[in-house]
Write a protein that holds these residues in place. Structure first.
Motif, PDB file in Angstrom:
ATOM      1  N   ARG A 141       0.823  -1.220   0.000  1.00  0.00           N
ATOM      2  CA  ARG A 141       0.000   0.000   0.000  1.00  0.00           C
ATOM      3  C   ARG A 141       0.853   1.265   0.000  1.00  0.00           C
ATOM      4  N   GLY A 142       2.132   1.158   0.287  1.00  0.00           N
ATOM      5  CA  GLY A 142       3.001   2.323   0.374  1.00  0.00           C
ATOM      6  C   GLY A 142       3.311   2.910  -0.996  1.00  0.00           C
ATOM      7  N   GLN A 143       4.353   3.725  -1.050  1.00  0.00           N
ATOM      8  CA  GLN A 143       4.774   4.314  -2.309  1.00  0.00           C
ATOM      9  C   GLN A 143       5.107   3.211  -3.307  1.00  0.00           C
ATOM     10  N   PRO A 144       4.900   3.458  -4.609  1.00  0.00           N
ATOM     11  CA  PRO A 144       5.171   2.411  -5.605  1.00  0.00           C
ATOM     12  C   PRO A 144       6.589   1.864  -5.479  1.00  0.00           C
ATOM     13  N   LEU A 145       6.712   0.560  -5.568  1.00  0.00           N
ATOM     14  CA  LEU A 145       8.022  -0.075  -5.542  1.00  0.00           C
ATOM     15  C   LEU A 145       8.743   0.222  -6.864  1.00  0.00           C
ATOM     16  N   PRO A 146      10.076   0.185  -6.886  1.00  0.00           N
ATOM     17  CA  PRO A 146      10.808   0.450  -8.125  1.00  0.00           C
ATOM     18  C   PRO A 146      10.282  -0.390  -9.283  1.00  0.00           C
ATOM     19  N   SER A 147      10.165   0.238 -10.450  1.00  0.00           N
ATOM     20  CA  SER A 147       9.500  -0.403 -11.585  1.00  0.00           C
ATOM     21  C   SER A 147      10.246  -1.620 -12.112  1.00  0.00           C
ATOM     22  N   ALA A 190       1.656  -9.127  18.654  1.00  0.00           N
ATOM     23  CA  ALA A 190       0.652  -8.057  18.619  1.00  0.00           C
ATOM     24  C   ALA A 190       0.740  -7.349  17.274  1.00  0.00           C
ATOM     25  N   GLY A 191      -0.433  -7.023  16.722  1.00  0.00           N
ATOM     26  CA  GLY A 191      -0.495  -6.410  15.400  1.00  0.00           C
ATOM     27  C   GLY A 191       0.209  -5.072  15.304  1.00  0.00           C
ATOM     28  N   VAL A 192       0.342  -4.370  16.437  1.00  0.00           N
ATOM     29  CA  VAL A 192       0.980  -3.056  16.411  1.00  0.00           C
ATOM     30  C   VAL A 192       2.412  -3.152  15.902  1.00  0.00           C
ATOM     31  N   PHE A 193       3.101  -4.256  16.187  1.00  0.00           N
ATOM     32  CA  PHE A 193       4.481  -4.386  15.747  1.00  0.00           C
ATOM     33  C   PHE A 193       4.554  -4.595  14.236  1.00  0.00           C
ATOM     34  N   ALA A 194       3.626  -5.381  13.683  1.00  0.00           N
ATOM     35  CA  ALA A 194       3.607  -5.586  12.230  1.00  0.00           C
ATOM     36  C   ALA A 194       3.394  -4.269  11.504  1.00  0.00           C
ATOM     37  N   VAL A 195       2.512  -3.433  12.022  1.00  0.00           N
ATOM     38  CA  VAL A 195       2.233  -2.143  11.388  1.00  0.00           C
ATOM     39  C   VAL A 195       3.479  -1.253  11.426  1.00  0.00           C
ATOM     40  N   ARG A 196       4.173  -1.228  12.569  1.00  0.00           N
ATOM     41  CA  ARG A 196       5.368  -0.392  12.690  1.00  0.00           C
ATOM     42  C   ARG A 196       6.545  -0.953  11.895  1.00  0.00           C
ATOM     43  N   GLU A 197       6.553  -2.256  11.678  1.00  0.00           N
ATOM     44  CA  GLU A 197       7.639  -2.876  10.914  1.00  0.00           C
ATOM     45  C   GLU A 197       7.550  -2.575   9.422  1.00  0.00           C
ATOM     46  N   ALA A 198       6.344  -2.301   8.930  1.00  0.00           N
ATOM     47  CA  ALA A 198       6.114  -2.232   7.486  1.00  0.00           C
ATOM     48  C   ALA A 198       7.055  -1.283   6.744  1.00  0.00           C
ATOM     49  N   PRO A 199       7.212  -0.004   7.146  1.00  0.00           N
ATOM     50  CA  PRO A 199       8.096   0.874   6.376  1.00  0.00           C
ATOM     51  C   PRO A 199       9.560   0.442   6.419  1.00  0.00           C
ATOM     52  N   ILE A 200       9.998  -0.129   7.552  1.00  0.00           N
ATOM     53  CA  ILE A 200      11.374  -0.633   7.648  1.00  0.00           C
ATOM     54  C   ILE A 200      11.546  -1.832   6.734  1.00  0.00           C
ATOM     55  N   LEU A 201      10.572  -2.742   6.773  1.00  0.00           N
ATOM     56  CA  LEU A 201      10.622  -3.934   5.930  1.00  0.00           C
ATOM     57  C   LEU A 201      10.670  -3.542   4.458  1.00  0.00           C
ATOM     58  N   ARG A 202       9.834  -2.596   4.064  1.00  0.00           N
ATOM     59  CA  ARG A 202       9.786  -2.174   2.664  1.00  0.00           C
ATOM     60  C   ARG A 202      11.148  -1.651   2.208  1.00  0.00           C
ATOM     61  N   GLN A 203      11.739  -0.754   2.998  1.00  0.00           N
ATOM     62  CA  GLN A 203      13.043  -0.197   2.617  1.00  0.00           C
ATOM     63  C   GLN A 203      14.106  -1.278   2.549  1.00  0.00           C
ATOM     64  N   ASN A 204      14.092  -2.209   3.498  1.00  0.00           N
ATOM     65  CA  ASN A 204      15.134  -3.228   3.540  1.00  0.00           C
ATOM     66  C   ASN A 204      14.983  -4.261   2.441  1.00  0.00           C
ATOM     67  N   LEU A 205      13.754  -4.568   2.040  1.00  0.00           N
ATOM     68  CA  LEU A 205      13.556  -5.477   0.910  1.00  0.00           C
ATOM     69  C   LEU A 205      14.114  -4.860  -0.370  1.00  0.00           C
ATOM     70  N   ILE A 206      13.829  -3.585  -0.573  1.00  0.00           N
ATOM     71  CA  ILE A 206      14.361  -2.894  -1.756  1.00  0.00           C
ATOM     72  C   ILE A 206      15.883  -2.833  -1.684  1.00  0.00           C
ATOM     73  N   ALA A 207      16.413  -2.534  -0.496  1.00  0.00           N
ATOM     74  CA  ALA A 207      17.866  -2.456  -0.334  1.00  0.00           C
ATOM     75  C   ALA A 207      18.528  -3.798  -0.629  1.00  0.00           C
ATOM     76  N   ALA A 208      17.900  -4.896  -0.187  1.00  0.00           N
ATOM     77  CA  ALA A 208      18.464  -6.224  -0.436  1.00  0.00           C
ATOM     78  C   ALA A 208      18.502  -6.544  -1.923  1.00  0.00           C
ATOM     79  N   LEU A 209      17.550  -6.009  -2.678  1.00  0.00           N
ATOM     80  CA  LEU A 209      17.483  -6.266  -4.121  1.00  0.00           C
ATOM     81  C   LEU A 209      18.380  -5.336  -4.927  1.00  0.00           C
ATOM     82  N   THR A 210      18.641  -4.152  -4.402  1.00  0.00           N
ATOM     83  CA  THR A 210      19.350  -3.139  -5.177  1.00  0.00           C
ATOM     84  C   THR A 210      20.711  -2.763  -4.608  1.00  0.00           C
TER      85      THR A 210
END
Length: 376
Positions: free
Chosen positions: A21-27, A294-314
């Motif tokens: 749901r965040g900003q578009p992932l790299p194309s 607790a679901g609160v941790f999953a919600v807070r993890e999301a932006p960190i996870l997104r950046q790190n997944l992209i970083a691992a790929l790029t």
């Protein structure tokens, strides 16, 4: 033209939903989401659904629509293993799905496979789809006089107490004379809460006339009853499993480093045993800062996870996830009342329910107001 790096998200949990749901992932990144169901439930609204405050659609995230908006491929299937040497996700009845980087957000289960009769005569509170269908069938049976309005909830933690209060409220509102029993092996319940919230919920259990059985081990589940090891039988036409947080069983066969069956990750949410695998939400164990499920941790993890997944790929820079030590927990109480687990104060009432309702609806609104479909 060779395909770009392949990111595979297993599970439509809160963290993965927010990554999409965040900003578009790299194309140039090819994204695939895998989940057994086209819709995922928001667990925070489950007790409200059982109580009849929300329709089922209000707490379901449309994963197919979300993936389409994010330009991701969506595979409806159940992941059942990893071939980490070939970098393939094994999906039941389907071709393997290749990955360069993989993320797991598959939640937990409240199934009790080792309890005699559970598979045939009880239903775990998660996943929602099966539970919602069985609950609707039970309500219809009670209305038609085919089923007695008797419910037993196994596990008297916060989730079990919420479900027991919600079930009792719904049955009573429908004109039945419900008998609801909460069963827990411990001698005391709700010890994970602060004194104020615990007192509020114990009082709510008493006002609702819910029978609390503590210190009792269950021997087996029958078609119309729960049998305790003491020989006592508790009548129950509908049995809900809400005891503890069990990891998905297939993780044990992946060869990943696990802690009590959960994927052990470092501060970047990356597996400590495989740099190509990440995990978030309830299926992950934070080795650097263990926290309750607790679901609160999953919600807070999301932006960190997104950046790190992209970083691992790029080859980019990764960020550390630092979970908060204290977080607000709002617990529903069947009717449109809730208690707040904050400090040692007893904070409860209809206004707390309205507060919780605003938070829950606000979270779900993110997935209802989706942008136009992204790249195909």
């Amino acid at each position: 033209m060779s395909p770009g790096p392949q990111l595979v998200l297993i599970g439509g949990g809160h963290a993965h939903a927010l990554v999409l749901r965040g900003q578009p992932l790299p194309s140039d990144i090819s994204v695939t989401l895998i989940d057994p169901s086209p819709k995922a439930a928001y667990s925070g609204m489950l007790p409200g659904f059982i109580a009849g405050h929300y329709p089922r659609a209000a707490l379901e995230i449309d994963l197919a629509r979300l993936a389409r908006a994010a330009g991701a491929r969506f595979v409806i299937g159940r992941a059942e293993g990893l071939d980490r040497a070939r970098r393939h996700v094994l999906v039941a009845g389907q071709a393997p799905v290749p990955y360069d980087i993989l993320s797991l957000d598959i939640g937990i289960t409240s199934d009790l496979p080792d309890l005699a009769g559970f598979a045939d005569h009880a239903v775990p509170a998660k996943p929602l789809g099966r539970f919602a269908d069985r609950w609707a069938g039970f309500l219809a049976g009670v209305a038609a006089g085919r089923s007695a309005p008797r419910v037993a909830v196994i596990g008297a933690g916060v989730a079990g107490v919420e479900l027991a209060l919600a079930a009792r409220y719904r049955l009573a509102r429908n004109g039945a004379a419900p008998e609801v029993t909460l069963i827990d092996a411990a001698d005391e319940i709700l010890r994970e809460l602060r004194p104020g919230a615990r007192a509020a919920l114990l009082a709510a259990i008493g006002r609702a006339g819910i029978t609390l059985r503590t210190g009792g081990r269950i021997a087996r589940i029958g078609p119309e009853s729960v049998a305790l090891a003491t020989g006592e039988t508790i009548p129950a036409a509908f049995v809900i499993g809400a005891a503890g947080a069990r990891p998905q069983g297939w993780l044990a066969k992946t060869g990943l480093g696990l802690t009590d069956g959960f994927v052990t990750v470092d501060r970047t949410l990356r597996s400590v045993s495989d740099p190509r695998v990440f995990a978030a939400g309830d299926c992950a164990h934070l080795s650097h800062a263990p926290r309750p499920k607790a679901g609160v941790f999953a919600v807070r993890e999301a932006p960190i996870l997104r950046q790190n997944l992209i970083a691992a790929l790029t080859g980019g820079r990764m960020r550390a996830y630092r979970p908060q030590r204290h977080y607000l927990k709002l617990v529903s109480m069947g009717e449109k009342r809730a208690a707040a687990d904050r400090l040692a104060l007893r904070i409860e009432g209809r206004w707390v329910w309205r507060w919780k309702d605003r938070i829950d609806r606000g979270f779900m609104r993110r997935f209802q107001d989706l942008p136009p479909a992204g790249r195909p």
